[in-house]
Structure formats: C-alpha cells, structure tokens
Design a protein around this motif. Sequence first.
Motif, PDB file in Angstrom:
ATOM      1  N   MET A 150       0.829  -1.206   0.000  1.00  0.00           N
ATOM      2  CA  MET A 150       0.000   0.000   0.000  1.00  0.00           C
ATOM      3  C   MET A 150       0.863   1.254   0.000  1.00  0.00           C
ATOM      4  N   ARG A 151       1.905   1.251   0.836  1.00  0.00           N
ATOM      5  CA  ARG A 151       2.721   2.453   0.967  1.00  0.00           C
ATOM      6  C   ARG A 151       3.388   2.821  -0.349  1.00  0.00           C
ATOM      7  N   ALA A 152       3.858   1.804  -1.096  1.00  0.00           N
ATOM      8  CA  ALA A 152       4.501   2.090  -2.378  1.00  0.00           C
ATOM      9  C   ALA A 152       3.510   2.722  -3.338  1.00  0.00           C
ATOM     10  N   TYR A 153       2.269   2.216  -3.349  1.00  0.00           N
ATOM     11  CA  TYR A 153       1.259   2.770  -4.241  1.00  0.00           C
ATOM     12  C   TYR A 153       0.911   4.196  -3.831  1.00  0.00           C
ATOM     13  N   LEU A 154       0.873   4.445  -2.524  1.00  0.00           N
ATOM     14  CA  LEU A 154       0.556   5.794  -2.054  1.00  0.00           C
ATOM     15  C   LEU A 154       1.627   6.794  -2.480  1.00  0.00           C
ATOM     16  N   ARG A 155       2.871   6.317  -2.554  1.00  0.00           N
ATOM     17  CA  ARG A 155       3.936   7.226  -3.000  1.00  0.00           C
ATOM     18  C   ARG A 155       3.696   7.646  -4.442  1.00  0.00           C
ATOM     19  N   ILE A 156       3.190   6.719  -5.270  1.00  0.00           N
ATOM     20  CA  ILE A 156       2.851   7.068  -6.647  1.00  0.00           C
ATOM     21  C   ILE A 156       1.635   7.974  -6.665  1.00  0.00           C
ATOM     22  N   LEU A 157       0.631   7.625  -5.844  1.00  0.00           N
ATOM     23  CA  LEU A 157      -0.577   8.447  -5.813  1.00  0.00           C
ATOM     24  C   LEU A 157      -0.277   9.862  -5.358  1.00  0.00           C
ATOM     25  N   SER A 158       0.754  10.016  -4.522  1.00  0.00           N
ATOM     26  CA  SER A 158       1.067  11.344  -4.008  1.00  0.00           C
ATOM     27  C   SER A 158       1.418  12.312  -5.130  1.00  0.00           C
ATOM     28  N   VAL A 159       1.869  11.751  -6.257  1.00  0.00           N
ATOM     29  CA  VAL A 159       2.141  12.588  -7.433  1.00  0.00           C
ATOM     30  C   VAL A 159       0.878  13.333  -7.832  1.00  0.00           C
ATOM     31  N   PHE A 160      -0.264  12.660  -7.706  1.00  0.00           N
ATOM     32  CA  PHE A 160      -1.532  13.271  -8.078  1.00  0.00           C
ATOM     33  C   PHE A 160      -2.167  13.983  -6.899  1.00  0.00           C
ATOM     34  N   ILE A 161      -1.971  13.445  -5.708  1.00  0.00           N
ATOM     35  CA  ILE A 161      -2.531  14.084  -4.532  1.00  0.00           C
ATOM     36  C   ILE A 161      -1.995  15.503  -4.373  1.00  0.00           C
ATOM     37  N   ILE A 162      -0.734  15.685  -4.812  1.00  0.00           N
ATOM     38  CA  ILE A 162      -0.126  17.007  -4.680  1.00  0.00           C
ATOM     39  C   ILE A 162      -0.803  18.009  -5.601  1.00  0.00           C
TER      40      ILE A 162
ATOM     41  N   PRO B 167       3.758   1.786 -15.791  1.00  0.00           N
ATOM     42  CA  PRO B 167       4.191   0.805 -16.789  1.00  0.00           C
ATOM     43  C   PRO B 167       4.197   1.349 -18.213  1.00  0.00           C
ATOM     44  N   SER B 168       3.263   2.244 -18.523  1.00  0.00           N
ATOM     45  CA  SER B 168       3.187   2.783 -19.878  1.00  0.00           C
ATOM     46  C   SER B 168       2.540   4.158 -19.855  1.00  0.00           C
ATOM     47  N   THR B 169       2.649   4.861 -20.984  1.00  0.00           N
ATOM     48  CA  THR B 169       1.993   6.167 -21.107  1.00  0.00           C
ATOM     49  C   THR B 169       0.488   6.025 -20.974  1.00  0.00           C
ATOM     50  N   GLY B 170      -0.053   4.926 -21.511  1.00  0.00           N
ATOM     51  CA  GLY B 170      -1.489   4.683 -21.396  1.00  0.00           C
ATOM     52  C   GLY B 170      -1.946   4.549 -19.961  1.00  0.00           C
ATOM     53  N   ASP B 171      -1.165   3.809 -19.145  1.00  0.00           N
ATOM     54  CA  ASP B 171      -1.499   3.663 -17.722  1.00  0.00           C
ATOM     55  C   ASP B 171      -1.455   5.015 -17.020  1.00  0.00           C
TER      56      ASP B 171
ATOM     57  N   ASP C  69      -4.508   6.973 -18.086  1.00  0.00           N
ATOM     58  CA  ASP C  69      -5.710   6.378 -17.473  1.00  0.00           C
ATOM     59  C   ASP C  69      -5.841   6.807 -16.019  1.00  0.00           C
ATOM     60  N   GLU C  70      -4.708   6.826 -15.299  1.00  0.00           N
ATOM     61  CA  GLU C  70      -4.741   7.204 -13.879  1.00  0.00           C
ATOM     62  C   GLU C  70      -5.137   8.670 -13.720  1.00  0.00           C
ATOM     63  N   ILE C  71      -4.610   9.514 -14.606  1.00  0.00           N
ATOM     64  CA  ILE C  71      -4.969  10.936 -14.576  1.00  0.00           C
ATOM     65  C   ILE C  71      -6.466  11.104 -14.793  1.00  0.00           C
ATOM     66  N   GLU C  72      -6.979  10.414 -15.825  1.00  0.00           N
ATOM     67  CA  GLU C  72      -8.402  10.530 -16.152  1.00  0.00           C
ATOM     68  C   GLU C  72      -9.267   9.987 -15.023  1.00  0.00           C
ATOM     69  N   LYS C  73      -8.817   8.887 -14.399  1.00  0.00           N
ATOM     70  CA  LYS C  73      -9.587   8.238 -13.343  1.00  0.00           C
ATOM     71  C   LYS C  73      -9.848   9.175 -12.170  1.00  0.00           C
TER      72      LYS C  73
END
Length: 319
Positions: free
Chosen positions: A1-13, A114-118, A121-125
Amino acid sequence: MRAYLRILSVFIIAIGCLAVCGQASGFGNKILVVVNDEVITQADLDVALTPVTNELKKEFSGDELKAKIEETRDEILNQMVEDKLILQEAKRRGVVVDESEIDERLKDVEMRFPSTGDFNDEIEKIGLTITILRVRYKEQLMMAKLVTHEIKDKVVVTPAEISDYYDKRPEEFGAPESVHLKSIMIRFDEATTELLAKQKADDVYRLIKEGRDFSDLAKLYSQGAKAEEGGDLGFIPKGQMREEFDKVIFALKAGEASPPIKTDTGYYIFKVEEKKDAYSQPLSEVRDNVENAIFREKAQKRYKEWIAKLKRDAFIQFK
C-alpha cells in the motif's frame, strides 16, 4: 500500500488545481479555509483525500477507518494551507520556473507507470488533465525553489556538531553480532503432511551432512525466501529473527548447518556461512549519515519557524 501511495502522491499534490483551473469552483462548493485572498474548498480537499481514503479502506474498517480518515483529512488540510502560503510567497518574490523543468517533472512521473497509457488512465480516473498537472507542477517547482532558498541553502552542519552528535549517541552506531545466513524451508500443508515434510527435511539435512552444496539443495528443494538464489539471506543481525531461530543460528559455527527446526508452517534448515562479532562503527564510517541526520533536524526546525512566521503574517480563517 505504501509504495502505491507514494505514486498516488504525485496526483494528490495536485490539490487545489481544479479550483485554480476553474473546474471545481461553484456556488455550492463549501469553503473550508480562507488563506489571505485565496480559498481552499471542499472540492479541493476531496481531490486530495479520495485516493488516500480508497487505499485506507483496503487496510482498515469501522471506527479505526473513520479515525484514520479524519487524521489524514486534518494532515492534508494543514498541508494545503502551508502550500498556499509558500506558493503565495513564491509568487510575491517572483520565483521563475522554465517550461523545460515542468517537462522534466512530468516525464519523471510518467516513467513511474508501466506505460503512457497507464499514466493517462490514472490521470483521467481521478479527474485531472495534463494541463492541470502542468500548472500544479509549476507551482510545486516554485515552492521547492523557495524552500531550498529559505531552508536548505541556509542550513550549515559543522564538524564539531557531527562529533558531538556521534559521541552522545553511542547506541545508534553499534552493530550487533551478525551471521551470513542461508536457509532451506520445507513446507507442510493440505498437500504435504507434516510427516512427509519432516522426512523430506531430514533427507535434505542428510545430504548436507554428506557434503552436498547447500545452495544447490536450496534451489532444488526450498519453498522459502530466496530459494532461487540458493537460500542466501545475507547478513542477519542477532535479534532480528524469531527467538527459537536465533538460539540455534548463533550457536552454529561458520560453515555449520542446523538440523531441521519445526515451525507452524514447515521445517527450516539454516547454514551459517560467516560470523561477525558485535562492534561499534567508527565515525569515519557513519559521518555522512550523522551529517544527514543533523541536517534534517536543523532543516525541520528552520522550516517550522519559517512556516510559523508565514502563518503569523497571513490572514487564515477556518470556516
């Protein structure tokens, strides 16, 4: 979970971006905090809080979940207030960010997926766009430059401070006795009974005693950690493993293997490749770590004092 949150923090910011870009403001959007001539709204907070809340729901439930969400809400809202103040100060001082710096930041974030598409997709989500991210990353870079100028560039660590820190904390720089350890684990479960697992473990131990290479046997038979690497666990400090393992492992001599040890899930065989006595790390080995620790302490103290002054000089009203 913590690793994923570090990625999510890119958007949370990206908190506050929707309001900045005119997509989250409205007459029905509750104002939570007024910071000088700007506001933080419920929508701004939701942008930051929702991804974290979704992750917390995977780990907690009931009253504990409510408490974690409330704690996280307060932390994020306070950070949003501080970010507003820092950004306002950066704008007031005319901190400049080049477009190339924004491009580099965006590329760095995209490479974590993993890819530009991912990435897209995360941005849009979570309801963002590249345009919104670019605005926020520009703000982030402005804030980072100002913090570096006000905090990091003004922190000095002297040789005397390093020596004093080291002398007053001998317990932090002692390395306990350790062993270079390899392991073989034979599991028992519904498919393999305890009796069969014990017979297999005894057979493997017999082969070890006959001189077969431990690493080869681990690759063939082990169902435990690092099996494909010959069961090599590296150096393990005393006290890190289960007590019943520690007693056996640290009684072995270098080159010796233990008889099978039964646990609730299987049998373990350990081999000690090398032993290291406990020792105190000299200052020459840990100087960089000590300097970094002092730097962090002084930087945190200076940041708290600086942000407290920004708050004192600002108009902040929680609704």
